[in-house]
Design a protein around this motif. Structure first.
Motif, PDB file in Angstrom:
ATOM      1  N   GLY A  17       0.828  -1.212   0.000  1.00  0.00           N
ATOM      2  CA  GLY A  17       0.000   0.000   0.000  1.00  0.00           C
ATOM      3  C   GLY A  17       0.860   1.259   0.000  1.00  0.00           C
ATOM      4  O   GLY A  17       0.606   2.215  -0.735  1.00  0.00           O
ATOM      5  N   LYS A  18       1.894   1.239   0.818  1.00  0.00           N
ATOM      6  CA  LYS A  18       2.804   2.379   0.909  1.00  0.00           C
ATOM      7  C   LYS A  18       3.547   2.584  -0.408  1.00  0.00           C
ATOM      8  O   LYS A  18       3.721   3.715  -0.875  1.00  0.00           O
ATOM      9  CB  LYS A  18       3.800   2.135   2.061  1.00  0.00           C
ATOM     10  N   ILE A  19       3.956   1.479  -1.039  1.00  0.00           N
ATOM     11  CA  ILE A  19       4.695   1.577  -2.299  1.00  0.00           C
ATOM     12  C   ILE A  19       3.808   2.156  -3.399  1.00  0.00           C
ATOM     13  O   ILE A  19       4.257   2.924  -4.251  1.00  0.00           O
ATOM     14  CB  ILE A  19       5.267   0.191  -2.681  1.00  0.00           C
ATOM     15  N   LYS A  20       2.531   1.812  -3.361  1.00  0.00           N
ATOM     16  CA  LYS A  20       1.591   2.361  -4.331  1.00  0.00           C
ATOM     17  C   LYS A  20       1.521   3.892  -4.187  1.00  0.00           C
ATOM     18  O   LYS A  20       1.563   4.623  -5.182  1.00  0.00           O
ATOM     19  CB  LYS A  20       0.212   1.745  -4.092  1.00  0.00           C
ATOM     20  N   LEU A  22       3.828   5.876  -2.910  1.00  0.00           N
ATOM     21  CA  LEU A  22       5.105   6.441  -3.370  1.00  0.00           C
ATOM     22  C   LEU A  22       5.140   6.482  -4.896  1.00  0.00           C
ATOM     23  O   LEU A  22       5.565   7.463  -5.502  1.00  0.00           O
ATOM     24  CB  LEU A  22       6.278   5.616  -2.841  1.00  0.00           C
ATOM     25  N   GLY A  23       4.656   5.403  -5.518  1.00  0.00           N
ATOM     26  CA  GLY A  23       4.651   5.306  -6.980  1.00  0.00           C
ATOM     27  C   GLY A  23       3.785   6.383  -7.619  1.00  0.00           C
ATOM     28  O   GLY A  23       4.135   6.940  -8.671  1.00  0.00           O
ATOM     29  N   GLU A  24       2.681   6.693  -6.981  1.00  0.00           N
ATOM     30  CA  GLU A  24       1.798   7.738  -7.530  1.00  0.00           C
ATOM     31  C   GLU A  24       2.492   9.095  -7.516  1.00  0.00           C
ATOM     32  O   GLU A  24       2.434   9.840  -8.494  1.00  0.00           O
ATOM     33  CB  GLU A  24       0.481   7.787  -6.735  1.00  0.00           C
ATOM     34  N   LYS A  25       3.162   9.402  -6.402  1.00  0.00           N
ATOM     35  CA  LYS A  25       3.890  10.676  -6.314  1.00  0.00           C
ATOM     36  C   LYS A  25       5.006  10.729  -7.355  1.00  0.00           C
ATOM     37  O   LYS A  25       5.176  11.719  -8.053  1.00  0.00           O
ATOM     38  CB  LYS A  25       4.541  10.815  -4.925  1.00  0.00           C
ATOM     39  N   LEU A  26       5.774   9.636  -7.427  1.00  0.00           N
ATOM     40  CA  LEU A  26       6.917   9.608  -8.345  1.00  0.00           C
ATOM     41  C   LEU A  26       6.454   9.697  -9.794  1.00  0.00           C
ATOM     42  O   LEU A  26       7.126  10.308 -10.635  1.00  0.00           O
ATOM     43  CB  LEU A  26       7.734   8.333  -8.108  1.00  0.00           C
ATOM     44  N   SER A  27       5.312   9.096 -10.115  1.00  0.00           N
ATOM     45  CA  SER A  27       4.786   9.140 -11.491  1.00  0.00           C
ATOM     46  C   SER A  27       4.501  10.575 -11.911  1.00  0.00           C
ATOM     47  O   SER A  27       4.706  10.952 -13.074  1.00  0.00           O
ATOM     48  CB  SER A  27       3.487   8.324 -11.592  1.00  0.00           C
ATOM     49  N   ILE A  28       4.038  11.379 -10.976  1.00  0.00           N
ATOM     50  CA  ILE A  28       3.759  12.794 -11.274  1.00  0.00           C
ATOM     51  C   ILE A  28       5.076  13.554 -11.401  1.00  0.00           C
ATOM     52  O   ILE A  28       5.320  14.255 -12.385  1.00  0.00           O
ATOM     53  CB  ILE A  28       2.884  13.411 -10.158  1.00  0.00           C
ATOM     54  N   ASP A  29       5.959  13.366 -10.422  1.00  0.00           N
ATOM     55  CA  ASP A  29       7.184  14.162 -10.379  1.00  0.00           C
ATOM     56  C   ASP A  29       8.170  13.836 -11.507  1.00  0.00           C
ATOM     57  O   ASP A  29       8.980  14.683 -11.880  1.00  0.00           O
ATOM     58  CB  ASP A  29       7.896  13.972  -9.031  1.00  0.00           C
ATOM     59  N   TYR A  30       8.127  12.617 -12.018  1.00  0.00           N
ATOM     60  CA  TYR A  30       9.107  12.219 -13.041  1.00  0.00           C
ATOM     61  C   TYR A  30       8.521  12.125 -14.444  1.00  0.00           C
ATOM     62  O   TYR A  30       9.186  11.652 -15.362  1.00  0.00           O
ATOM     63  CB  TYR A  30       9.805  10.914 -12.644  1.00  0.00           C
ATOM     64  N   ALA A  49      11.942  -3.674  -7.231  1.00  0.00           N
ATOM     65  CA  ALA A  49      11.079  -4.443  -8.138  1.00  0.00           C
ATOM     66  C   ALA A  49       9.614  -4.043  -7.962  1.00  0.00           C
ATOM     67  O   ALA A  49       8.883  -3.862  -8.934  1.00  0.00           O
ATOM     68  CB  ALA A  49      11.267  -5.939  -7.895  1.00  0.00           C
ATOM     69  N   ASP A  50       9.188  -3.890  -6.710  1.00  0.00           N
ATOM     70  CA  ASP A  50       7.790  -3.530  -6.457  1.00  0.00           C
ATOM     71  C   ASP A  50       7.519  -2.073  -6.814  1.00  0.00           C
ATOM     72  O   ASP A  50       6.456  -1.741  -7.337  1.00  0.00           O
ATOM     73  CB  ASP A  50       7.432  -3.792  -4.987  1.00  0.00           C
ATOM     74  N   LEU A  51       8.499  -1.207  -6.532  1.00  0.00           N
ATOM     75  CA  LEU A  51       8.292   0.232  -6.759  1.00  0.00           C
ATOM     76  C   LEU A  51       8.180   0.581  -8.242  1.00  0.00           C
ATOM     77  O   LEU A  51       7.283   1.324  -8.630  1.00  0.00           O
ATOM     78  CB  LEU A  51       9.435   1.032  -6.118  1.00  0.00           C
ATOM     79  N   VAL A  52       9.088   0.060  -9.060  1.00  0.00           N
ATOM     80  CA  VAL A  52       9.077   0.490 -10.471  1.00  0.00           C
ATOM     81  C   VAL A  52       7.783   0.072 -11.181  1.00  0.00           C
ATOM     82  O   VAL A  52       7.360   0.727 -12.129  1.00  0.00           O
ATOM     83  CB  VAL A  52      10.317   0.016 -11.284  1.00  0.00           C
ATOM     84  N   LYS A  53       7.133  -0.986 -10.671  1.00  0.00           N
ATOM     85  CA  LYS A  53       5.844  -1.377 -11.271  1.00  0.00           C
ATOM     86  C   LYS A  53       4.765  -0.334 -11.001  1.00  0.00           C
ATOM     87  O   LYS A  53       3.746  -0.299 -11.678  1.00  0.00           O
ATOM     88  CB  LYS A  53       5.395  -2.734 -10.711  1.00  0.00           C
ATOM     89  N   GLN A  54       5.001   0.503  -9.983  1.00  0.00           N
ATOM     90  CA  GLN A  54       4.021   1.535  -9.619  1.00  0.00           C
ATOM     91  C   GLN A  54       4.392   2.912 -10.164  1.00  0.00           C
ATOM     92  O   GLN A  54       3.683   3.879  -9.930  1.00  0.00           O
ATOM     93  CB  GLN A  54       3.875   1.618  -8.088  1.00  0.00           C
ATOM     94  N   ILE A  55       5.527   3.016 -10.843  1.00  0.00           N
ATOM     95  CA  ILE A  55       5.910   4.301 -11.453  1.00  0.00           C
ATOM     96  C   ILE A  55       5.498   4.236 -12.919  1.00  0.00           C
ATOM     97  O   ILE A  55       6.097   3.494 -13.696  1.00  0.00           O
ATOM     98  CB  ILE A  55       7.429   4.578 -11.312  1.00  0.00           C
ATOM     99  N   ARG A  56       4.497   5.014 -13.265  1.00  0.00           N
ATOM    100  CA  ARG A  56       3.876   4.843 -14.579  1.00  0.00           C
ATOM    101  C   ARG A  56       4.373   5.864 -15.596  1.00  0.00           C
ATOM    102  O   ARG A  56       3.595   6.510 -16.278  1.00  0.00           O
ATOM    103  CB  ARG A  56       2.358   4.857 -14.437  1.00  0.00           C
TER     104      ARG A  56
END
Ligand code: XMP
Ligand code: MG
Length: 179
Positions: A17-20, A22-30, A49-56
């Motif tokens: 849940g936490k990684i999701k 983080l991934g949402e924030k990073l997807s916007i910022d990057y 491995a789990d984080l990059v799947k959540q960076i869209r």
């Protein structure tokens, strides 16, 4: 293996849940930045491995291995590059993926190295943070959980190379490492 754990701090579900988030924030910022995402081996391999799947957004990966602890539970302050990056970082947006920040020595050393190689920007995402133990000033731009001053294992983190495959993060019974 499970019987060596005194207490589970965060379950697999909580961590995901936490990684999701983080991934949402990073997807916007990057967005539009094609970041070079650097995994600090070995501890961060599961998080990476789990984080990059959540960076869209489009990104590239690389891996770096450093040693600071050996078999001990305290940082020696001596950081050594065991495996360097395969690609140049000059002009790139760098996102360092770290499992846990403790004294901060490992990361401040890495940031220094990457700055000297002329990275364009350098940010840190750390899943776990032990701010109470910091010896150098360092705050990750993206952080998951603040942990108490206890030695933790699981979800990539080891004690003497064991316990990395536990799906949760937990506190090891003190008798395991004090003996
Ligand atoms: P420093 O002190 O340089 O440490 O910020 C960062 C590295 O130390 C490891 N570390 C731990 N490993 N349980 C572990 O298994 C812990 O509680 C712990 N605290 C720090 C970790 O590899 C991190 O990259
Ligand atoms: Mg370690």
């Amino acid at each position: 293996m499970y019987s060596d754990i005194q207490e589970v701090l965060y379950s697999e579900e909580q961590i995901q849940g936490k990684i999701k988030e983080l991934g949402e924030k990073l997807s916007i910022d990057y967005e539009g930045k094609n970041p070079l995402v650097i995994c600090v081996l070995k501890g961060a391999f599961i998080f990476m491995a789990d984080l990059v799947k959540q960076i869209r957004v489009p990104l590239e990966l690389d891996f770096m291995a450093v040693s600071s602890y050996g078999q001990s539970t305290r940082s020696s302050g001596v950081v050594k590059i065991i495996k360097d990056l395969d690609v140049p970082v000059e002009g790139r947006h760098i996102l360092i993926v770290e499992d846990i920040i403790d004294s901060g020595l490992t990361l401040s050393y890495l940031i220094d190295v990457l700055e000297r190689r002329n990275a364009k920007t350098i940010s840190v995402v750390a899943l776990f943070n032990k701010p109470a133990r910091r010896t150098v000033e360092l705050e990750p731009e993206y952080a998951g959980y603040v942990l108490p001053d206890e030695f933790v294992v699981g979800y990539g983190l080891d004690y003497a190379e064991k316990y990395r495959n536990l799906p949760f993060i937990g506190i090891l019974k003190p008798e395991i490492y004090s003996s």
